[in-house]
Each structure stands twice: as C-alpha cells, then as structure tokens.
Scaffold this motif. Structure first.
Motif, short mmCIF file in Angstrom:
data_model
loop_
_atom_site.label_atom_id
_atom_site.label_comp_id
_atom_site.label_asym_id
_atom_site.label_seq_id
_atom_site.Cartn_x
_atom_site.Cartn_y
_atom_site.Cartn_z
N ALA A 224 0.73 -1.23 0.18
CA ALA A 224 0.02 0.13 -0.06
C ALA A 224 0.88 1.23 -0.12
N GLN A 225 1.97 1.25 0.81
CA GLN A 225 2.88 2.38 0.96
C GLN A 225 3.49 2.55 -0.29
N ASP A 226 3.87 1.63 -0.88
CA ASP A 226 4.84 1.72 -2.12
C ASP A 226 4.02 2.21 -3.28
N CYS A 227 2.63 1.59 -3.46
CA CYS A 227 1.73 2.17 -4.61
C CYS A 227 1.76 3.40 -4.48
N VAL A 228 1.38 3.96 -3.23
CA VAL A 228 0.97 5.50 -3.16
C VAL A 228 2.08 6.27 -3.56
N ALA A 229 3.34 5.57 -3.13
CA ALA A 229 4.71 6.43 -3.34
C ALA A 229 5.01 6.48 -4.69
N MET A 230 4.39 5.52 -5.60
CA MET A 230 4.69 5.27 -7.00
C MET A 230 3.97 6.32 -7.93
#
Length: 416
Positions: A158-164
């Motif tokens: 979740a955190q990485d998809c938001v960051a992308m």
C-alpha cells in the motif's frame, strides 16, 4: 526564421494542473505549441482531439513515456508502452481476465468487506482517510489478484503503490521514494512469479496466475520482471482509487446534501440510466477533481491537426484536466453536480479522467470500470459512516501533481 519556442518544463512543475488550461486560454483555444524536457510538443483539446490522439496511425506510445515516469508509475515494458499487435495481445490479458462484470463485482465485494473490517467498532480514534483507504484497497487488491502476501507485506505494498503514484511527476525526494518503491516491489513480485513457475506456489483462476502464464504476441512468456510490472499495473491503480475516495469525502464535507443523497439512496434518483445515485456521484468526482493533468505520446509520422503541421516524433499531449472542465462540454463545469450524470452517460471521448478512446482496442485505462464500481461502493460506505471531521486544512493545491486535500482528510469514526 520562426522564433524559438521556450521550454515549459519549469512552468509545468510550478503551475501543475493550471499550466495547460492557462496556456490554452492565452492561445484562444488553438493548439498549444511548446517544449517539454527539451522536446517539441503540441497540446490538443476536445473530443475530436481524443479520437485523433488515440488513433495509432497518429500517435505512438513506444519510446513516448520519459524514463522517470516508467521508473516510477508504469514500469519498463508495461502495456502502456506498446503499440499495434503487441499492445492488443498484452491488453487482452487485462480485458479478458480482470474486467469481466463478475470479476469486478468480486473485487467490489472484497473492498467493501475490508472497509467494514477497518471501520468496525469499537472505534473513536482519529484516522487519515487517504492512508486508511489505500490500505483497504491494497488488502482487497492483493487478495483478489492472488498475491500470497502477509499483512506486513500488504501494508508495504500500500505504501509503495502510493509512493509510485505520488512521485512520478515531480523531481526531488518524492520521485526518489517512488523509484525505490517500484524497484522493491518489482523485485519481490518477480520472485513470486519465478516461484509460481517452478511449482512452489499455486494460485489458480486468479489474475496472478493469468499474468504468470500469459504469452505475448511472440508466443513467449513474460519475463519475470515484466510480469511483476504488469502485476503492479493491477494493484497500483486499484490502490490509487484512494485519491478519489478522499475527494469523495471532500465533496460530502463541502456539500453535505451529497452525503444525504448517497446515504438515503434507494435507486429511485437515477432510473433508468443507472442503478444508484452512487454511480453518477463517482463520475462527477472523477470529472470535477484533479487527477491526471494530461496524457502524452509521440507523433507516429508527419501529421496535420486542424491545418497545423505536427512533425514526426513531436510530443503530443491530450489536455485531460482542461477538457473535464470545458464549458463547451459541461454546463457550469466548476459546480459539483452529479445530476449531470443522471442523464445518459456522456460520450466516452467527452469524459476522460482516465484517458479516452476504446478500452478494448485502444489505450484507454482497462481498469476504469473497476474505478467507477469501487468508488461508487466506497462513497456509499463513507456516506453511511458515522464520524466527525475535525478542523483541518482541506485545501487542494493545483500546483501539486497528483494532488489531494493537504490533510489527507482526517476523521473520527463513531459507533453506529
């Protein structure tokens, strides 16, 4: 000799969503000629431009997306970068396996269940809706896709998809964070693909299995890294619905009657064109609030657009945010009004928050039906959530791409 066109990259970074509409107003509605990242560019606008832009004889995607966008948002070798038969075969993976009505309904049910679990009483603690929605969507998307992830791995997803998504359109720390997030998830998912092909894991009849066994136009399996890229192109856009969910909350807070209409919806508002008021509401959230400022490709050959010469390899931009607020297409476009969608849905080339054209044969986002269905479902859940909204900064800065309310929308759920 014609005067040299100045590069607008700095102006775009400074003005964000307002850059292209402002330039278009100064040209009196004519195509905007400029340079971006040193490349000659022309920006087009309107339904006719949508049809021109999505004609593969006019605009190609191969080599069109800048490296920084590939290394953050889409991934190297993604379906978005393909043209012709290569694109059609890869796109079929998404259209046949992921967007059938039964599959969409299954995902919506899983999202609802995760939402109700996240907001189940006892509650009373303050949450940031954007963060909570991203986690809810990641849990549902990973389970629906068939990714064998732990809760900790799902939180990281979740955190990485938001960051992308958050870092693809800006230089600096946000962009570096997005690059690291993509690299981390591509490596992890490539490992899962290799394990599945070695027989270590099985996830039959899931999108994960479909990606693992997909063969491209050349008859070959996707290499593990490209398979990971396409898995992220299932999960990442689903998590990105968190932006629209947060905008939905903003709309209900600013116009409380919307919350009432969603909460009391019995299906009578929207007949005969839609089943519930939630669907028109979802369409209006996607039209009204800023998400994608524009989309781009490269002129496939020397072209002419309304009498203007467009040389081969010119960067061709399609004005998304400006078209969704064009008074020639939308009555009173800066008024939030879901009732405009109680009538028959506008033509596909008019409403283009996620691009235009035909989803099956062209480059329109294959997950648009998923976005509308999930957003409609969570808008209804949000409207029925008993909560209080503390004082906070709910301004939406248009210079930031992608943008959202500054506070992320803080709320305090209460027991029903």
């Amino acid at each position: 000799m014609a005067p040299m066109t100045l590069d607008s990259t700095a102006a775009l970074l400074l003005k964000g969503y307002a850059w292209l509409p402002d330039r278009r107003r100064r040209t009196g509605g004519a195509p905007v000629r400029t340079r971006l990242l040193g490349r000659p560019a022309i920006a087009l606008h309107g339904p006719e431009a949508v049809r021109f832009f999505y004609d593969e004889q006019h605009v190609r995607r191969h080599d069109a997306l800048p490296g920084p966008v590939l290394d953050t948002l889409f991934g190297r070798g993604a379906v978005h970068t393909l043209d012709g038969e290569d694109h059609r075969v890869r796109k079929a993976l998404f259209m046949t396996e992921l967007t059938e009505p039964a599959a969409v309904a299954e995902l919506v049910d899983m999202v609802r269940a995760e939402w109700q679990r996240a907001f189940a009483p006892p509650h009373g603690r303050e949450v940031v809706l954007f963060d909570e929605a991203a986690l809810v969507l990641a849990r549902a998307a990973c389970a629906w896709t068939g990714l064998p992830l732990t809760e900790e791995q799902t939180r990281r997803m979740a955190q990485d998809c938001v960051a992308m998504v958050d870092g693809f359109a800006t230089p600096g720390p946000r962009h570096l964070k997005a690059r690291r997030a993509r690299a981390r998830q591509e490596e992890a998912l490539a490992g899962l693909v290799e394990e599945a092909r070695a027989g270590a894991t099985r996830a039959p009849a899931t999108p994960f299995d479909a990606v693992v066994r997909h063969r491209d136009a050349d008859g070959a399996l996707l290499d593990a890294r490209t398979a990971a890229v396409e898995l992220l192109n299932i999960v990442r856009p689903t998590v990105a619905i968190a932006w629209f969910v947060t905008f939905a909350a903003h709309a209900m807070d600013r116009w409380p009657e919307q919350r009432h209409l969603l909460r009391e919806d019995d299906g009578s508002y929207a007949e005969p064109y839609t089943e519930t008021y939630a669907e028109p509401f979802a369409h209006e959230v996607r039209r009204f609030y800023p998400f994608a400022p524009f989309v781009g490709g490269l002129a496939a050959t020397d072209l002419r657009w309304r009498g203007e010469h467009v040389p081969e390899d010119t960067l061709v931009l399609l004005d998304v945010y400006g078209q969704n607020h064009d008074p020639e297409l939308w009555h009173d476009p800066y008024r939030f009004d879901p009732e405009r969608f109680l009538r028959p849905t506008p033509h596909r080339d008019e409403l283009i928050p996620q691009g235009g054209g035909d989803a099956k044969s062209g480059h329109r986002c294959p997950g648009e039906d998923i976005t509308v269905a999930v957003l409609a479902a969570l808008s209804t859940e949000l409207a029925r959530l008993e909560c209080s909204v503390p004082e906070q900064d709910l301004r939406i800065p248009l210079h930031r791409v992608p943008t959202r309310p500054r506070s992320g929308f803080r709320l305090v759920p209460h027991p029903a």
